[in-house]
Each structure stands twice: as C-alpha cells, then as structure tokens.
Scaffold this motif. Structure first.
Motif, PDB file in Angstrom:
ATOM      1  N   TRP A  94      60.592  54.998  62.573  1.00  0.00           N
ATOM      2  CA  TRP A  94      60.895  53.781  61.838  1.00  0.00           C
ATOM      3  C   TRP A  94      59.757  52.775  61.881  1.00  0.00           C
ATOM      4  CZ3 TRP A  94      64.017  56.163  65.420  1.00  0.00           C
ATOM      5  CH2 TRP A  94      65.110  56.858  64.898  1.00  0.00           C
ATOM      6  N   SER A  95      58.743  53.041  62.665  1.00  0.00           N
ATOM      7  CA  SER A  95      57.590  52.152  62.747  1.00  0.00           C
ATOM      8  C   SER A  95      56.389  52.980  63.141  1.00  0.00           C
ATOM      9  CB  SER A  95      57.838  51.027  63.758  1.00  0.00           C
ATOM     10  OG  SER A  95      57.933  51.555  65.066  1.00  0.00           O
ATOM     11  N   HIS A  96      55.233  52.346  63.192  1.00  0.00           N
ATOM     12  CA  HIS A  96      54.013  53.048  63.573  1.00  0.00           C
ATOM     13  C   HIS A  96      53.884  53.197  65.085  1.00  0.00           C
ATOM     14  CE1 HIS A  96      52.533  53.011  59.474  1.00  0.00           C
ATOM     15  NE2 HIS A  96      52.800  51.711  59.390  1.00  0.00           N
ATOM     16  N   GLU A  97      54.748  52.544  65.849  1.00  0.00           N
ATOM     17  CA  GLU A  97      54.690  52.664  67.301  1.00  0.00           C
ATOM     18  C   GLU A  97      55.247  54.021  67.745  1.00  0.00           C
ATOM     19  OE1 GLU A  97      53.395  50.637  69.548  1.00  0.00           O
ATOM     20  OE2 GLU A  97      52.705  49.280  67.970  1.00  0.00           O
ATOM     21  N   PRO A  98      54.646  54.626  68.786  1.00  0.00           N
ATOM     22  CA  PRO A  98      55.186  55.895  69.303  1.00  0.00           C
ATOM     23  C   PRO A  98      56.586  55.715  69.877  1.00  0.00           C
ATOM     24  CG  PRO A  98      52.937  55.521  70.084  1.00  0.00           C
ATOM     25  CD  PRO A  98      53.396  54.237  69.462  1.00  0.00           C
ATOM     26  N   HIS A  99      57.375  56.770  69.804  1.00  0.00           N
ATOM     27  CA  HIS A  99      58.738  56.766  70.324  1.00  0.00           C
ATOM     28  C   HIS A  99      58.896  57.941  71.281  1.00  0.00           C
ATOM     29  CE1 HIS A  99      59.323  54.148  66.854  1.00  0.00           C
ATOM     30  NE2 HIS A  99      60.472  53.765  67.393  1.00  0.00           N
ATOM     31  N   THR A 100      59.418  57.659  72.468  1.00  0.00           N
ATOM     32  CA  THR A 100      59.617  58.691  73.483  1.00  0.00           C
ATOM     33  C   THR A 100      61.073  59.139  73.467  1.00  0.00           C
ATOM     34  OG1 THR A 100      57.884  57.752  74.887  1.00  0.00           O
ATOM     35  CG2 THR A 100      59.440  59.253  75.934  1.00  0.00           C
ATOM     36  N   PHE A 101      61.269  60.462  73.403  1.00  0.00           N
ATOM     37  CA  PHE A 101      62.610  61.037  73.409  1.00  0.00           C
ATOM     38  C   PHE A 101      62.692  62.086  74.510  1.00  0.00           C
ATOM     39  CE2 PHE A 101      62.312  59.477  69.055  1.00  0.00           C
ATOM     40  CZ  PHE A 101      63.548  58.868  68.897  1.00  0.00           C
ATOM     41  N   TYR A 102      63.907  62.207  75.060  1.00  0.00           N
ATOM     42  CA  TYR A 102      64.198  63.216  76.071  1.00  0.00           C
ATOM     43  C   TYR A 102      65.101  64.273  75.444  1.00  0.00           C
ATOM     44  CZ  TYR A 102      62.385  59.879  79.466  1.00  0.00           C
ATOM     45  OH  TYR A 102      61.570  59.001  80.160  1.00  0.00           O
ATOM     46  N   ALA A 103      64.696  65.537  75.573  1.00  0.00           N
ATOM     47  CA  ALA A 103      65.482  66.646  75.037  1.00  0.00           C
ATOM     48  C   ALA A 103      66.512  67.070  76.078  1.00  0.00           C
ATOM     49  CB  ALA A 103      64.571  67.811  74.670  1.00  0.00           C
ATOM     50  N   LEU A 104      67.794  66.950  75.742  1.00  0.00           N
ATOM     51  CA  LEU A 104      68.891  67.239  76.654  1.00  0.00           C
ATOM     52  C   LEU A 104      69.616  68.495  76.195  1.00  0.00           C
ATOM     53  CD1 LEU A 104      70.434  65.943  79.136  1.00  0.00           C
ATOM     54  CD2 LEU A 104      72.053  65.068  77.427  1.00  0.00           C
ATOM     55  N   PHE A 105      69.645  69.526  77.056  1.00  0.00           N
ATOM     56  CA  PHE A 105      70.356  70.759  76.722  1.00  0.00           C
ATOM     57  C   PHE A 105      71.851  70.579  76.944  1.00  0.00           C
ATOM     58  CE2 PHE A 105      72.425  74.595  78.343  1.00  0.00           C
ATOM     59  CZ  PHE A 105      72.342  75.392  77.218  1.00  0.00           C
TER      60      PHE A 105
END
Length: 441
Positions: A105-116
């Motif tokens: 949604w913006s040019h800033e990086p976004h950190t996500f955690y992949a949850l099984f």
C-alpha cells in the motif's frame, strides 16, 4: 512425537537462513501453539510474491504483521486467522507452485510472518498429522533484490566494499609487516597476533560475502559458509584481546619490569573471566530465532548484554594502559601507549556504539547498517594499528633498544669499574673516595 517436534524446529532454524524455505512440521504442534512461524520476510517492490508447493489437504500459510501475530493466543482461533493479511494454500499437485502477489500500500517495506496452519489447528476433532512438508519461495522484485528481503538488500555491496578496503590495506601494509616479522626482534609475537587477527577478521567478511552473492540469485546461498562466520569472528575478537593484553601490560615494549606480578595476574584473571562471558554470549546470540515475532533485531537482552561486555573490556584495558603509561618513564613508549589507547577505543566500542545507533532506525535497516558500520570501524582500527606498528621509533626501534645498552656507555662503565678496582687494590696502598686516591698511613 516430542523428538519429531525438536527435529522440525532444528530444520526450521537451519533452513530459514535463505528465503527458499523447506520445512517439515507437526500439525499437533501447530494446534498447541496456534500455528508455527516458518519464515519472516520483508517485502518491497511492485512484484513481491510468495510461491508454495505441497499437498493441499495438509493446510497452508497465513501471513501476519508483527503486531497481529503477537495476539494469536488471545480470543478465538478462527477470529485470529481472519486477521491475517494474506493466505496461501498449495495446489492439488505436489509438483506445482501456487503463487500469490503481495500488493504493497506504500513504498515502505512491509514485514510479514508466515504462519503454518492446518485443519487441526482450530478444530480439535480433526486428526493430526505427524509429518507435514511444504516448500516456500519468498521473492521480491528483481530490481529491488530478488530473493533478498528488504533488511538484507545492500549487504552484498557493503561486504564487497569492505573487502576492497581490506585488499588495499593488505597491499599497503603487508610487505612492511612481513619484512619486520622475518627480521626478528622482541615484537615478532605481537605482530603475529596482529596478522592472525587481521586474517580472521577478513575471513569473517569473505565467507558471508560468498553466501550473499549466491543467495541473491538462487535463494539458497551457502548456509554452511555463513555459519562459519560465528567461530571465525569470535577467533578474531579473542586474538585481539590477547594482543591488547600483551601490550597494555608492557610485555611487548619492556615496561613489565615496573609492573608487579600480582597486578599482572589480577588483570589476566579479570580478562579471562570477561572473555569467557564474551564467548558464551557470542554463541548464544547466534542461536536466537530471528523469525520469532518477539525478537527485535539487535535489541534482545543477550545482545544488549554482549554490547555491555564490549564496553567493560575496553574500560579494563584502558585502565591498565593508564597505569602502564604512568609507570613508564620512556617518552617514546608513552607516545606509543597514547596512540594505542585510541585504537582500543575504536575496536572495543565499535560494537556497542553501532548497536546504539541502529536501535533508532527502522528494523529492516538495522542488520545491514550494523554489519557495515561495525566492520568498517574495525577495519579502520586495524589500519591504524598497522600504521602504528611500522612507524619508526615507536615500536621495533624502542623494543630493540630497550633490550641492549649503548656501546659507548658499556666502555665508559667498564673503564670506571676497572679504575675503582685498581684504586681499591692493596698493591696501590689505598682506596678510591670521591674520585680521589687517598694514601693509607
């Protein structure tokens, strides 16, 4: 079952170094913990995506930001899963990848955690499966780093630039240092420690550089070479500690004659105790799970304690060096010790100062800025130390002259001693008193 869970966690830790993640999990563990975090990735660019391959009957992945993932044990399980930003499930074919784009949604990086998560996670009536295997590929736009996360982009360029500095420094100082070692003298041991520390420090840059070069293109890299960086960098730290201890106690320049044995033993015991704590914390910080949502880069308690240990080591050496400086009467050695104090400050404070600086930065910028800046400061300290070692009249000339006396002085003292011996001999019938010969009556 517990052994299988431990093996699964070890596999996750070892394989999640690269962003091509192959993992084997236990659905019972996923139900007990409301999912298993298998990877963390900072997406950036317009073509960020994830690809998943496996059996569609075993579950899939839910992607959460940190603040939402920390609340996974509160409230209903299904309501928690609805808070996920994205979800990704494999296709029916175990050989085909299912892709999912991550629109930012913006040019800033976004950190996500992949949850099984699988069917048994929120529904206890479903049977659990002991072995669940999936393969996950996390990819950014090729223009912004490919397989590199936003917190990893730029590491390769920084490491290659540091290697250039080391190569230039080796070419500038290497021949002079090598010729000084081959010529012998009292400083050979100290210079060998310096060259060993420089070689180990250079190795701690070469190995991760090789890893990130291959990792950027393939997503796998060379995790084994990257893991060797931990013992090699620790070897460089301990070698530098031995070198600094040798100099601050006056063993190299001959000032140890004025230092009591009890003081030297006390300093050695203190340095040994702090060095053991340094070693334990160094290895422990490398075992921290950076994929955990409760982990903040370089701000874990053990990492902050390691920075404090660096400060304590530097303060100890500066205190001992100040005492050696006061007790030594040689102006040349005092000049050397004054210059060496700045090198101690630069080397031992490079870690805590850089750590303090990056704590005020965004988390995806902390790792690369810390590695680049701390290694650069250490490179500068090694260059200053090499320059100090090869400056005339400050190191090997002082150490060589301190072990010998001047020839003219030897002849003068020998002549005076012979004259006194003759004057006090009975055949002269007298003795020497205040450079005058008095006859015995």
């Amino acid at each position: 079952m517990r052994c299988l869970c431990l093996v699964s966690l070890c596999a996750l830790v070892s394989l999640s170094i690269s962003k091509t993640v192959t993992f084997i999990s236990d659905s019972k563990q996923a139900r007990d913990e409301r999912g298993i975090v298998v990877a963390k990735f900072t997406f950036h660019g317009n073509q960020a995506k994830a690809k998943l391959r496996g059996n569609d009957s075993i579950g899939g992945l839910y992607f959460f930001p940190r603040e939402k993932l920390l609340d996974r044990f509160q409230g209903d399980c299904n309501q928690f899963l609805r808070k996920a930003s994205f979800s990704l499930f494999p296709t029916k074919s175990s050989t085909e990848f299912k892709e999912r784009l991550f629109p930012l949604w913006s040019h800033e990086p976004h950190t996500f955690y992949a949850l099984f998560v699988d069917a048994a996670t929120c529904y206890p009536q479903y049977p659990t499966q002991s072995r669940v295997g999936l393969e996950l590929h996390l990819v950014n736009d090729e223009a912004t780093g490919g397989h590199l996360s936003a917190e990893e982009s730029g590491l390769k360029a920084a490491l290659l630039l540091l290697l250039l500095f080391y190569t230039l420094g080796a070419g500038w100082f290497g021949f002079t240092l090598f010729s000084s070692i081959t010529s012998g003298g009292h400083i050979v041991f100290a210079m060998k420690l310096f060259l060993a520390c420089t070689a180990l420090q250079g190795g701690s840059i070469v190995l991760p550089a090789i890893h990130w070069i291959t990792y950027e293109s393939s997503g796998w890299g060379t995790p084994f070479l990257n893991s060797l960086t931990t013992p090699i960098s620790l070897g460089a730290d301990l070698t530098m500690i031995a070198l600094v201890l040798d100099i601050v106690l006056g063993w190299t320049l001959g000032s140890c004659k004025r230092i009591s044995t009890s003081r030297s033993e006390l300093v050695c015991r203190g340095v040994a105790g702090v060095g053991i704590l340094h070693t334990i914390l160094h290895f422990y910080t490398q075992t921290l799970d950076s994929n955990s949502p409760s982990y903040y880069t370089l701000s874990a308690p053990s990492e902050l304690l390691l920075g404090l240990v660096w400060v304590v080591e530097g303060a100890m050496f500066l205190a001992v060096l100040a005492g050696t400086y006061r007790d030594d009467r040689s102006a040349l050695r005092q000049d050397f010790y004054a210059s060496f104090a700045w090198i101690i400050l630069l080397w031992f404070l490079s870690y805590p100062i850089t750590q303090l600086i990056v704590l005020f930065m965004a988390e995806h910028n902390r790792l690369k800025v810390f590695l680049a800046l701390s290694q650069f400061l250490r490179c500068c300290a090694l260059g200053q130390m090499a320059n100090l070692f090869i400056r005339r009249s400050l190191f090997w000339e002082v150490s060589s002259l301190s072990a010998t006396s001047l020839p003219f002085a030897e002849r003068t003292f020998a002549a005076k001693g012979e004259q006194q011996q003759q004057a006090s001999s009975p055949m002269f019938g007298g003795y020497m008193d205040n450079n005058k010969l008095t006859k015995r009556h």
